[in-house]
Each structure stands twice: as structure tokens, then as C-alpha cells.
Design a protein around this motif. Structure first.
Motif, short mmCIF file in Angstrom:
data_model
loop_
_atom_site.label_atom_id
_atom_site.label_comp_id
_atom_site.label_asym_id
_atom_site.label_seq_id
_atom_site.Cartn_x
_atom_site.Cartn_y
_atom_site.Cartn_z
N CYS A 17 0.85 -1.19 0.00
CA CYS A 17 0.00 0.00 0.00
C CYS A 17 0.88 1.24 0.00
O CYS A 17 2.07 1.19 0.32
CB CYS A 17 -0.97 0.01 1.18
N THR A 18 0.27 2.34 -0.37
CA THR A 18 0.92 3.63 -0.39
C THR A 18 0.28 4.48 0.69
O THR A 18 -0.94 4.53 0.80
CB THR A 18 0.75 4.30 -1.77
N LEU A 19 1.10 5.13 1.50
CA LEU A 19 0.59 5.98 2.57
C LEU A 19 1.13 7.39 2.36
O LEU A 19 2.34 7.60 2.28
CB LEU A 19 1.02 5.45 3.94
N ILE A 20 0.20 8.35 2.28
CA ILE A 20 0.57 9.74 2.04
C ILE A 20 0.08 10.58 3.22
O ILE A 20 -1.09 10.52 3.58
CB ILE A 20 -0.04 10.25 0.72
N LEU A 70 -9.34 -2.37 -8.93
CA LEU A 70 -9.22 -3.12 -7.68
C LEU A 70 -8.32 -2.42 -6.68
O LEU A 70 -7.39 -3.00 -6.11
CB LEU A 70 -8.73 -4.55 -7.95
N ILE A 71 -8.59 -1.14 -6.48
CA ILE A 71 -7.82 -0.31 -5.55
C ILE A 71 -8.79 0.29 -4.53
O ILE A 71 -9.86 0.75 -4.88
CB ILE A 71 -7.10 0.84 -6.30
N THR A 72 -8.39 0.27 -3.27
CA THR A 72 -9.18 0.89 -2.21
C THR A 72 -8.43 2.11 -1.69
O THR A 72 -7.26 2.02 -1.34
CB THR A 72 -9.43 -0.10 -1.06
N TRP A 73 -9.13 3.24 -1.66
CA TRP A 73 -8.58 4.50 -1.16
C TRP A 73 -9.22 4.78 0.19
O TRP A 73 -10.45 4.68 0.32
CB TRP A 73 -8.91 5.65 -2.10
N ASN A 74 -8.42 5.16 1.18
CA ASN A 74 -8.93 5.53 2.49
C ASN A 74 -8.34 6.86 2.92
O ASN A 74 -7.13 7.06 2.82
CB ASN A 74 -8.58 4.48 3.56
N LEU A 75 -9.19 7.74 3.40
CA LEU A 75 -8.75 8.99 4.02
C LEU A 75 -9.13 8.89 5.49
O LEU A 75 -10.28 8.64 5.83
CB LEU A 75 -9.46 10.19 3.38
N VAL A 76 -8.13 9.04 6.36
CA VAL A 76 -8.38 8.92 7.79
C VAL A 76 -7.76 10.11 8.51
O VAL A 76 -6.67 10.58 8.15
CB VAL A 76 -7.84 7.57 8.36
N SER A 77 -8.48 10.61 9.49
CA SER A 77 -7.97 11.70 10.31
C SER A 77 -6.91 11.16 11.25
O SER A 77 -7.03 10.04 11.76
CB SER A 77 -9.13 12.31 11.10
N ASN A 78 -5.88 11.94 11.51
CA ASN A 78 -4.82 11.52 12.42
C ASN A 78 -5.00 12.15 13.80
O ASN A 78 -4.38 11.71 14.75
CB ASN A 78 -3.45 11.89 11.85
N ILE A 79 -5.84 13.15 13.92
CA ILE A 79 -5.97 13.89 15.17
C ILE A 79 -7.38 13.75 15.73
O ILE A 79 -8.36 13.89 15.01
CB ILE A 79 -5.63 15.38 14.95
N LYS A 112 2.13 15.76 13.89
CA LYS A 112 1.78 17.02 13.23
C LYS A 112 0.93 16.81 11.98
O LYS A 112 0.37 17.76 11.44
CB LYS A 112 3.05 17.78 12.82
N VAL A 113 0.81 15.57 11.51
CA VAL A 113 0.04 15.27 10.30
C VAL A 113 -1.45 15.31 10.64
O VAL A 113 -1.88 14.75 11.65
CB VAL A 113 0.43 13.88 9.73
N ASN A 114 -2.23 15.97 9.79
CA ASN A 114 -3.67 16.06 10.02
C ASN A 114 -4.42 14.85 9.48
O ASN A 114 -5.36 14.35 10.11
CB ASN A 114 -4.24 17.32 9.39
N TYR A 115 -4.05 14.38 8.28
CA TYR A 115 -4.77 13.27 7.63
C TYR A 115 -3.76 12.34 6.95
O TYR A 115 -2.66 12.74 6.58
CB TYR A 115 -5.74 13.79 6.57
N PHE A 116 -4.20 11.10 6.77
CA PHE A 116 -3.45 10.12 5.99
C PHE A 116 -4.33 9.64 4.85
O PHE A 116 -5.52 9.36 5.04
CB PHE A 116 -3.02 8.92 6.83
N LEU A 117 -3.73 9.53 3.67
CA LEU A 117 -4.39 8.93 2.52
C LEU A 117 -3.72 7.59 2.28
O LEU A 117 -2.54 7.54 1.94
CB LEU A 117 -4.28 9.83 1.29
N LYS A 118 -4.45 6.52 2.52
CA LYS A 118 -3.92 5.17 2.34
C LYS A 118 -4.52 4.58 1.08
O LYS A 118 -5.75 4.53 0.94
CB LYS A 118 -4.26 4.31 3.55
N ILE A 119 -3.66 4.14 0.18
CA ILE A 119 -4.09 3.55 -1.08
C ILE A 119 -3.61 2.11 -1.09
O ILE A 119 -2.40 1.86 -1.03
CB ILE A 119 -3.53 4.34 -2.28
N ASP A 120 -4.53 1.16 -1.14
CA ASP A 120 -4.18 -0.25 -1.07
C ASP A 120 -3.69 -0.78 -2.41
O ASP A 120 -4.29 -1.67 -3.00
CB ASP A 120 -5.37 -1.09 -0.59
N ASN A 121 -2.62 -0.19 -2.87
CA ASN A 121 -1.97 -0.62 -4.09
C ASN A 121 -0.61 0.07 -4.10
O ASN A 121 -0.52 1.25 -3.81
CB ASN A 121 -2.77 -0.24 -5.33
N GLU A 122 0.41 -0.66 -4.41
CA GLU A 122 1.73 -0.06 -4.45
C GLU A 122 2.00 0.44 -5.86
O GLU A 122 2.05 -0.35 -6.81
CB GLU A 122 2.79 -1.07 -4.02
N PHE A 123 2.14 1.74 -6.00
CA PHE A 123 2.36 2.35 -7.30
C PHE A 123 3.86 2.47 -7.57
O PHE A 123 4.68 2.42 -6.66
CB PHE A 123 1.75 3.75 -7.34
#
Length: 161
Positions: A17-20, A70-79, A112-123
Motif C-alpha cells: 500500500c501507499t501511505l501519504i 481493484l484499488i481501495t482508497w482511504n482517508l483517515v484523520s490523524n488527530i 503534526k500530520v492532520n490526515y493520511f491517505l492510504k491507497i491499497d496498491n503499491e504504485f
């Protein structure tokens, strides 16, 4: 009778996965709207937030499943900020209660990160850079960068199922 032992230490090494990390000061629903617009995806809020510490901390969670790729995108709050009552430790003439706001992080290493974008696919690097460049085109986002999942101590918090 034979005894079988399962070792699950390397379970996360197989996950691709890719984590941004995203630094911005807007609300979660506004960021999801902007990501939908700039990345051409359709994030929608999950019915239940991500829950830790038996309901004490809750993190907003948005998801988009791309059926074609076949990719799942997730946006999650970190705070997560919780307001609690606090009594003064010392005995005084006035035992005043005051409100205290405690801040909790889903991934404490990136406080200090507000959000993470997790993409279940390695680009590949080009696609990943293109996604980050598209994120940086959003005026409300101050900073976006890739996070190495192998260096995270609390990567089990990024399992959303």
C-alpha cells in the motif's frame, strides 16, 4: 497430537500500500470533497468512525473502492481532540473545574500530520509523484508526502476492516 505454531510477525511486509501524509487545517468532509475533485475519485464517509480506546478516541474515515482497478482508497484523520473536565490538583478555597482538551494521534510518530491517505496498491514512483503533485495543487493543503510503512511502529492502526 502435533502442536502448530503460527508466527505473524511478517504479516505487514506482504501488504502493498501507499501511505501519504497530508498537512491541512480544513475539516475532514471538505478535504474529502477536494480529493474527490482533484483525484477523480469518490470518497464517502464510512458509517462508523475508526474507534480506539473503547470509544474514547474516534477518527473520521472515508473510503472509495475502485472496482475496475481493484484499488481501495482511504482517508483517515490523524488527530482526535477530546474535551474533558479537570479538577485542580491542589486544595484551595475555590475548587474550580475547567475544561481540558486532550489531543490523541492515530499514528503518534507523525503527530503534526492532520490526515493520511492510504491507497491499497503499491504504485511506481511516477504514479505516486503524480498523486502527490495533484494533492499539492489543492490550495488548502500545505504539505503532502509519502510515508514509509516499514518504519511505522503503530502500523496496526491502519487496518480498517
Amino acid at each position: 497430537m502435533a502442536v502448530h505454531k503460527l508466527i505473524l510477525d511478517d504479516i505487514f511486509e506482504d501488504v502493498s500500500c501507499t501511505l501519504i501524509a497530508i498537512h491541512c487545517a480544513i475539516e475532514d468532509y471538505r478535504l474529502a470533497y477536494l480529493l474527490n475533485k482533484y483525484l477523480n475519485i469518490t470518497l464517502s464517509r464510512k458509517p462508523k468512525d475508526l474507534d480506539f480506546n473503547k470509544g474514547i478516541t474516534k477518527y473520521a474515515l472515508f473510503e472509495y473502492e475502485d472496482q475496475k482497478k481493484l484499488i481501495t482508497w482511504n482517508l483517515v484523520s490523524n488527530i482526535c481532540k477530546i474535551e474533558t473536565d479537570s479538577k485542580a490538583e491542589q486544595q484551595s478555597l475555590f475548587n474550580a473545574q475547567h475544561k481540558v482538551i486532550k489531543t490523541y494521534n492515530l499514528i503518534p510518530e507523525y503527530g503534526k500530520v492532520n490526515y493520511f491517505l492510504k491507497i491499497d496498491n503499491e504504485f511506481n514512483n511516477n504514479t505516486e509523484k503524480q498523486i502527490i503533485n495533484n494533492l499539492l495543487k489543492i490550495p488548502q493543503i500545505a504539505l503532502a508526502y509519502n510515508v514509509d510503512m516499514s518504519l511505522l511502529k503503530s502500523k496496526e492502526h491502519l487496518i480498517f476492516d
